[in-house]
Design an enzyme around this catalytic site. Structure first.
Site, PDB file in Angstrom:
ATOM      1  N   PRO A 242      26.605  -1.031  -8.122  1.00  0.00           N
ATOM      2  CA  PRO A 242      26.964  -0.111  -7.149  1.00  0.00           C
ATOM      3  C   PRO A 242      25.754   0.311  -6.318  1.00  0.00           C
ATOM      4  O   PRO A 242      25.556   0.500  -5.069  1.00  0.00           O
ATOM      5  CB  PRO A 242      27.547   1.153  -7.579  1.00  0.00           C
ATOM      6  CG  PRO A 242      28.092   0.721  -8.583  1.00  0.00           C
ATOM      7  CD  PRO A 242      27.061  -0.416  -9.416  1.00  0.00           C
ATOM      8  N   TYR A 243      24.543   0.376  -7.016  1.00  0.00           N
ATOM      9  CA  TYR A 243      23.129   0.747  -6.268  1.00  0.00           C
ATOM     10  C   TYR A 243      22.902  -0.398  -5.314  1.00  0.00           C
ATOM     11  O   TYR A 243      22.731  -0.188  -3.907  1.00  0.00           O
ATOM     12  CB  TYR A 243      22.077   1.033  -7.252  1.00  0.00           C
ATOM     13  CG  TYR A 243      20.708   0.856  -6.421  1.00  0.00           C
ATOM     14  CD1 TYR A 243      20.538   2.046  -5.546  1.00  0.00           C
ATOM     15  CD2 TYR A 243      19.766   0.282  -6.814  1.00  0.00           C
ATOM     16  CE1 TYR A 243      19.342   2.158  -4.781  1.00  0.00           C
ATOM     17  CE2 TYR A 243      18.403   0.493  -6.215  1.00  0.00           C
ATOM     18  CZ  TYR A 243      18.262   1.264  -5.432  1.00  0.00           C
ATOM     19  OH  TYR A 243      17.048   1.291  -4.415  1.00  0.00           O
ATOM     20  N   GLY A 244      22.693  -1.568  -5.689  1.00  0.00           N
ATOM     21  CA  GLY A 244      22.542  -2.850  -4.926  1.00  0.00           C
ATOM     22  C   GLY A 244      23.385  -3.090  -3.907  1.00  0.00           C
ATOM     23  O   GLY A 244      23.399  -3.527  -2.663  1.00  0.00           O
ATOM     24  N   SER A 246      25.590  -0.743  -2.564  1.00  0.00           N
ATOM     25  CA  SER A 246      25.561   0.301  -1.343  1.00  0.00           C
ATOM     26  C   SER A 246      24.321  -0.032  -0.453  1.00  0.00           C
ATOM     27  O   SER A 246      24.533   0.302   0.739  1.00  0.00           O
ATOM     28  CB  SER A 246      25.483   1.612  -2.248  1.00  0.00           C
ATOM     29  OG  SER A 246      24.502   1.759  -3.037  1.00  0.00           O
TER      30      SER A 246
END
Length: 438
Positions: A242-244, A246
């Protein structure tokens, strides 16, 4: 007689209608007056706050280590965004830096101040440090630095950053974001809100205030597990956490906005693993203890060296790499900041937005990192390994930096890995008890 009565009735109706209309207008005027008085009262009330507009937001969690009272006593005065701030004359462009209390943001503010820019920063201290603002206030010449306590998740806070100064905002450096891969897997919605949604709020405010230049802090996590190394700007983006994701969605929002507004120009910098610190020790990285389980390897290594933790645990030693541990491209924070500033100085904003990888072009494995950390700290650190990889992790990433070298003349200056690591260690061990706010 009937006609006379009818005319009288019509006249009475008209009179009552006119009377009702006048009453309605009077009521509207009264409501407007009351609203104006209330708005003025709120402005005065906000102006009377010595420290800043410390309004708690329902979704904003201020860390337990943050104390407005302590900050105020120690001379850390945040500037009220709803009160006029006058920058000194004869300065360079007015730059807004989001996340200026964070690791990268604070180094960027420091460098911009040294170059003569007028700087406004906004931070909610959910991840940043009030001590960084204190240090920057010490460094900044009078009338050059405006520090705002605010949350990018609140449109009113975002809007206020662009108002109430004698200088129009020229450029936005957008750093503010939470940035732990493991945490993003556990709390994905927090990442989409903090990174993607907050970027949209910022773009909306920039549109409203006609600010047309943006430098966006993105990440190599947008690439995911790649088939070929080193990674170029044309490598396909297949984020696996989810970091990448988002961050990539935020990039897409920037590109789509640029497509709809031809006057808007931006540059997106995808950088790799940031470490190091200001060699003079003015600002640096102090990770939050409550986030240690998600933190970077440098923080975990220093915790072990300082006796805060019993050992350094490296997660995942069965990757398809030379020693089984993950490989990363570690770039010094000052080199990273310099890349952003070069974009501004050389006007390399574009529409569609320009894109650059920022790294050294060399990979270091986690095992190699641990051994270097032992040498730098001169501590006998116990290192343990787990076979299972960290959720959402990827085996190896390092950058091809030919494009940024060719177009901006940028290349990493801090290329000795242990020297850069020593910068971070010196700052950390001299701030064992946190920032000195006296």
């Amino acid at each position: 007689q009937i006609m006379t009565q009818t005319r009288v009735s019509v006249s009475m109706i008209r009179a009552k209608t006119r009377e009702s209309t006048r009453t309605c207008w009077a009521l509207c005027a009264c409501i407007i007056l009351m609203f104006s008085v209330f708005r003025k009262y709120m402005q005065v009330r906000s102006s009377d706050d010595e420290c800043v507009h410390f309004e708690r937001k329902s979704e904003l969690q201020i860390p337990s280590t943050f104390s407005a009272t302590r900050a105020q006593r120690s001379g850390v005065l945040f500037d009220n965004p709803r009160v006029q701030f006058t920058f000194a004359k004869g300065r360079n462009s007015h730059v807004v830096v989001t996340g200026g209390a964070g690791f990268i943001g604070s180094h960027c503010v420091m460098q911009l101040l040294e170059l003569g820019y007028a700087v406004s920063t906004v931070d909610n201290f959910s991840r940043g440090n009030v001590g960084a603002i204190h240090a920057l206030k010490r460094i900044a010449p009078k009338g050059r630095f405006r520090a705002v306590f605010g949350d990018l998740g609140d449109p009113y806070d975002v809007d206020a950053v662009f108002r109430h100064t004698n200088l129009k905002v020229d450029i936005v450096f957008h750093f503010a974001a939470i940035a732990y891969v493991g945490e993003s897997v556990v709390h994905p919605l927090q990442y989409y809100s903090n990174i993607t949604s907050n970027t949209v709020h910022l773009l909306r405010a920039m549109h409203q205030h006609r600010v047309k230049k943006l430098i966006y802090s993105s990440t190599c996590a947008t690439y995911g597990n790649v088939e070929k190394l080193p990674i170029t700007e044309s490598t396909l983006t297949r984020p696996i956490n989810p970091y990448g994701k988002s961050k990539l969605y935020a990039e897409n929002a920037i590109r789509d906005y640029a497509s709809s507004n031809k006057e808007f120009k931006a540059s997106i910098l995808r950088y790799f693993n940031v470490f190091g610190s200001d060699p003079e020790g003015r600002v640096g990285e102090l990770p939050r203890a409550e986030l240690s389980e998600y933190g970077r390897i440098s923080g975990a290594c220093f915790d072990a060296a300082l006796g805060i933790s019993d050992e350094l645990t490296i997660i995942g030693n069965a990757h398809p790499t030379k020693d089984g541990t993950t490989i990363r491209d570690f770039v010094h924070v000052l080199d990273l900041v310099q890349a952003h500033i070069l974009v501004a100085q050389k006007e390399k904003y574009e529409n569609p937005p320009s894109l650059y990888n920022v790294g050294t072009g060399h990979g270091v494995s986690m095992k190699e990192f641990a051994e270097a950390c032992k040498r730098v700290t001169e501590k006998e650190i116990v290192v343990t390994y787990t076979a299972a990889p960290r959720p959402g992790d990827y085996a190896a990433v390092y950058a091809n930096v030919d494009k940024i070298n060719r177009e901006l003349g940028w290349r990493a200056n801090y290329t000795d890995f242990e020297t850069s690591l020593r910068h971070a260690w010196e700052f950390r061990k001299t701030h064992y008890h946190g920032w000195n706010l006296v």
